[in-house]
Design a protein around this motif. Structure first.
Motif, PDB file in Angstrom:
ATOM      1  N   HIS A  66      47.285 -22.169 -63.525  1.00 38.09           N
ATOM      2  CA  HIS A  66      47.101 -21.293 -62.371  1.00 38.09           C
ATOM      3  C   HIS A  66      46.836 -19.847 -62.811  1.00 38.09           C
ATOM      4  O   HIS A  66      47.463 -19.354 -63.742  1.00 38.09           O
ATOM      5  CB  HIS A  66      48.379 -21.360 -61.524  1.00 38.09           C
ATOM      6  CG  HIS A  66      48.298 -20.608 -60.239  1.00 38.09           C
ATOM      7  ND1 HIS A  66      48.653 -19.282 -60.127  1.00 38.09           N
ATOM      8  CD2 HIS A  66      47.893 -21.001 -59.013  1.00 38.09           C
ATOM      9  CE1 HIS A  66      48.488 -18.897 -58.880  1.00 38.09           C
ATOM     10  NE2 HIS A  66      48.027 -19.916 -58.175  1.00 38.09           N
ATOM     11  N   ARG A  67      45.920 -19.166 -62.122  1.00 37.04           N
ATOM     12  CA  ARG A  67      45.648 -17.747 -62.399  1.00 37.04           C
ATOM     13  C   ARG A  67      45.457 -17.023 -61.082  1.00 37.04           C
ATOM     14  O   ARG A  67      44.872 -17.570 -60.144  1.00 37.04           O
ATOM     15  CB  ARG A  67      44.370 -17.594 -63.239  1.00 37.04           C
ATOM     16  CG  ARG A  67      44.445 -18.294 -64.576  1.00 37.04           C
ATOM     17  CD  ARG A  67      43.110 -18.317 -65.272  1.00 37.04           C
ATOM     18  NE  ARG A  67      42.772 -17.067 -65.960  1.00 37.04           N
ATOM     19  CZ  ARG A  67      43.168 -16.772 -67.199  1.00 37.04           C
ATOM     20  NH1 ARG A  67      43.939 -17.605 -67.866  1.00 37.04           N
ATOM     21  NH2 ARG A  67      42.785 -15.653 -67.758  1.00 37.04           N
ATOM     22  N   GLU A  68      45.968 -15.823 -61.038  1.00 36.24           N
ATOM     23  CA  GLU A  68      45.722 -15.011 -59.844  1.00 36.24           C
ATOM     24  C   GLU A  68      45.687 -13.546 -60.224  1.00 36.24           C
ATOM     25  O   GLU A  68      46.282 -13.137 -61.216  1.00 36.24           O
ATOM     26  CB  GLU A  68      46.769 -15.262 -58.744  1.00 36.24           C
ATOM     27  CG  GLU A  68      48.198 -14.942 -59.115  1.00 36.24           C
ATOM     28  CD  GLU A  68      49.181 -15.241 -57.983  1.00 36.24           C
ATOM     29  OE1 GLU A  68      48.950 -14.825 -56.838  1.00 36.24           O
ATOM     30  OE2 GLU A  68      50.213 -15.876 -58.267  1.00 36.24           O
ATOM     31  N   ASN A  88      42.751 -18.795 -58.636  1.00 40.06           N
ATOM     32  CA  ASN A  88      41.677 -19.648 -59.166  1.00 40.06           C
ATOM     33  C   ASN A  88      41.582 -20.985 -58.453  1.00 40.06           C
ATOM     34  O   ASN A  88      40.599 -21.710 -58.586  1.00 40.06           O
ATOM     35  CB  ASN A  88      41.842 -19.851 -60.688  1.00 40.06           C
ATOM     36  CG  ASN A  88      43.132 -20.553 -61.047  1.00 40.06           C
ATOM     37  OD1 ASN A  88      44.050 -20.661 -60.238  1.00 40.06           O
ATOM     38  ND2 ASN A  88      43.239 -21.017 -62.276  1.00 40.06           N
ATOM     39  N   THR A  89      42.584 -21.324 -57.656  1.00 39.85           N
ATOM     40  CA  THR A  89      42.561 -22.560 -56.885  1.00 39.85           C
ATOM     41  C   THR A  89      41.662 -22.437 -55.651  1.00 39.85           C
ATOM     42  O   THR A  89      41.477 -23.404 -54.913  1.00 39.85           O
ATOM     43  CB  THR A  89      43.981 -22.878 -56.399  1.00 39.85           C
ATOM     44  OG1 THR A  89      44.480 -21.700 -55.731  1.00 39.85           O
ATOM     45  CG2 THR A  89      44.895 -23.209 -57.550  1.00 39.85           C
ATOM     46  N   GLY A  90      41.166 -21.230 -55.383  1.00 36.37           N
ATOM     47  CA  GLY A  90      40.312 -21.031 -54.227  1.00 36.37           C
ATOM     48  C   GLY A  90      41.034 -20.430 -53.039  1.00 36.37           C
ATOM     49  O   GLY A  90      40.472 -20.321 -51.949  1.00 36.37           O
ATOM     50  N   LEU A  91      42.275 -20.028 -53.274  1.00 34.01           N
ATOM     51  CA  LEU A  91      43.078 -19.435 -52.202  1.00 34.01           C
ATOM     52  C   LEU A  91      43.042 -17.911 -52.321  1.00 34.01           C
ATOM     53  O   LEU A  91      43.124 -17.380 -53.428  1.00 34.01           O
ATOM     54  CB  LEU A  91      44.529 -19.923 -52.355  1.00 34.01           C
ATOM     55  CG  LEU A  91      45.500 -19.537 -51.243  1.00 34.01           C
ATOM     56  CD1 LEU A  91      45.279 -20.421 -50.018  1.00 34.01           C
ATOM     57  CD2 LEU A  91      46.943 -19.666 -51.714  1.00 34.01           C
ATOM     58  N   VAL A  92      42.901 -17.244 -51.213  1.00 35.65           N
ATOM     59  CA  VAL A  92      43.133 -15.799 -51.191  1.00 35.65           C
ATOM     60  C   VAL A  92      44.185 -15.530 -50.128  1.00 35.65           C
ATOM     61  O   VAL A  92      44.265 -16.240 -49.128  1.00 35.65           O
ATOM     62  CB  VAL A  92      41.859 -14.971 -50.893  1.00 35.65           C
ATOM     63  CG1 VAL A  92      40.826 -15.164 -51.975  1.00 35.65           C
ATOM     64  CG2 VAL A  92      41.281 -15.303 -49.537  1.00 35.65           C
ATOM     65  N   GLU A  93      45.020 -14.535 -50.385  1.00 35.25           N
ATOM     66  CA  GLU A  93      46.097 -14.318 -49.431  1.00 35.25           C
ATOM     67  C   GLU A  93      46.531 -12.874 -49.398  1.00 35.25           C
ATOM     68  O   GLU A  93      46.329 -12.128 -50.355  1.00 35.25           O
ATOM     69  CB  GLU A  93      47.294 -15.217 -49.769  1.00 35.25           C
ATOM     70  CG  GLU A  93      47.685 -15.192 -51.229  1.00 35.25           C
ATOM     71  CD  GLU A  93      49.184 -15.244 -51.451  1.00 35.25           C
ATOM     72  OE1 GLU A  93      49.945 -14.986 -50.509  1.00 35.25           O
ATOM     73  OE2 GLU A  93      49.582 -15.510 -52.591  1.00 35.25           O
TER      74      GLU A  93
END
Ligand code: HEM
Length: 216
Positions: A66-68, A88-93
């Motif tokens: 996982h990377r953010e 990197n999973t395609g999530l933005v929050e």
């Protein structure tokens, strides 16, 4: 080195390069417990915000996981904090909360993701009707846009043609899907705890990790 912007002084205890010590613990009802390594870099360039990156690795193979990365901001002259992250999973929050001493507690108020993100998904932020009317209106991308709201008891929110409309907050509570706590512990180590709810599980802890500072 650039001088720290005084606005972010309340978050200065987060600055530095940190390495998991010991490895982090991953949990969730749907998965086998796992461990991970994580490198954290929290820096600033003189702007009133922190820049961060969290990079996780497999403890044995060292394969990147996982990377953010993103930013942490403070509303000036308050202890209100906003945390903006792309994963990197395609999530933005976007998470918001408060810093109190050397502890930061935040919860998501918006999440979005790529169309082909792996399932199950972190739950979408929804707003739930307060009080008697338990019928829920779905946000999905356009929080507050009238036409998106359904199932609200007549007259409660949008029937008014008068200039003074009730505020959304008067009628709904927001349900968060990701919560985090960061704190500097008594040994000077940084700790992060992450909980989440998904489309298949209620709010449960997913991560707990302690980091040792390796570079100031
Ligand atoms: C699984 C979200 C951070 C490792 C998952 C799942 C979700 C999720 C929704 C699927 C759960 C299920 O199958 O029921 C998140 C969010 C994170 C985060 C929102 C950050 C805020 C991390 C980090 C790691 C990690 C830092 C460290 C390596 C895993 C692993 C799985 C998983 C190994 C199970 C296998 C997989 O689905 O890839 N995560 N995660 N996650 N997560 Fe995370």
């Amino acid at each position: 080195t650039v001088q720290l912007n005084p606005v972010i002084e309340p978050l200065s205890w987060m600055l530095g390069t940190w390495l998991s010590d010991p490895p982090g613990d991953g949990t969730f009802p749907s998965m086998k417990p796992f461990q991970y390594l994580e490198e954290v870099h929290i820096s600033h360039v003189g702007q009133p915000m922190l820049n961060f990156s969290f990079n996780a690795f497999h403890p044995d193979t060292k394969k990147p996981m996982h990377r953010e990365c993103g930013f942490i901001r403070i509303q000036p002259d308050t202890n209100k904090v906003a945390f903006i992250s792309a994963q990197n999973t395609g999530l933005v929050e976007v998470e918001e909360g408060e810093v109190n001493g050397q502890e930061l507690s935040i919860a998501s108020h918006s999440v979005a993701r790529i169309s082909f993100a792996k399932k199950p998904h972190v739950e979408q932020t929804i707003m739930e009707a307060k009080g008697a009317s338990k019928r829920v209106c779905v946000d999905l991308n356009n929080m507050g846009k009238r036409k998106k709201w359904h199932g609200i008891s007549p007259g409660s929110l949008f029937s008014s043609k008068s200039a003074k409309e009730p505020k959304i907050e008067d009628h709904f509570i927001q349900k968060e899907s990701i919560t985090r706590k960061f704190r500097l512990n008594s040994e000077g180590k940084l700790e992060q705890t992450v909980s989440m709810s998904t489309t298949t599980q209620p709010m449960t802890q997913h991560l707990h990790i302690t980091y040792k500072k390796v570079i100031p």
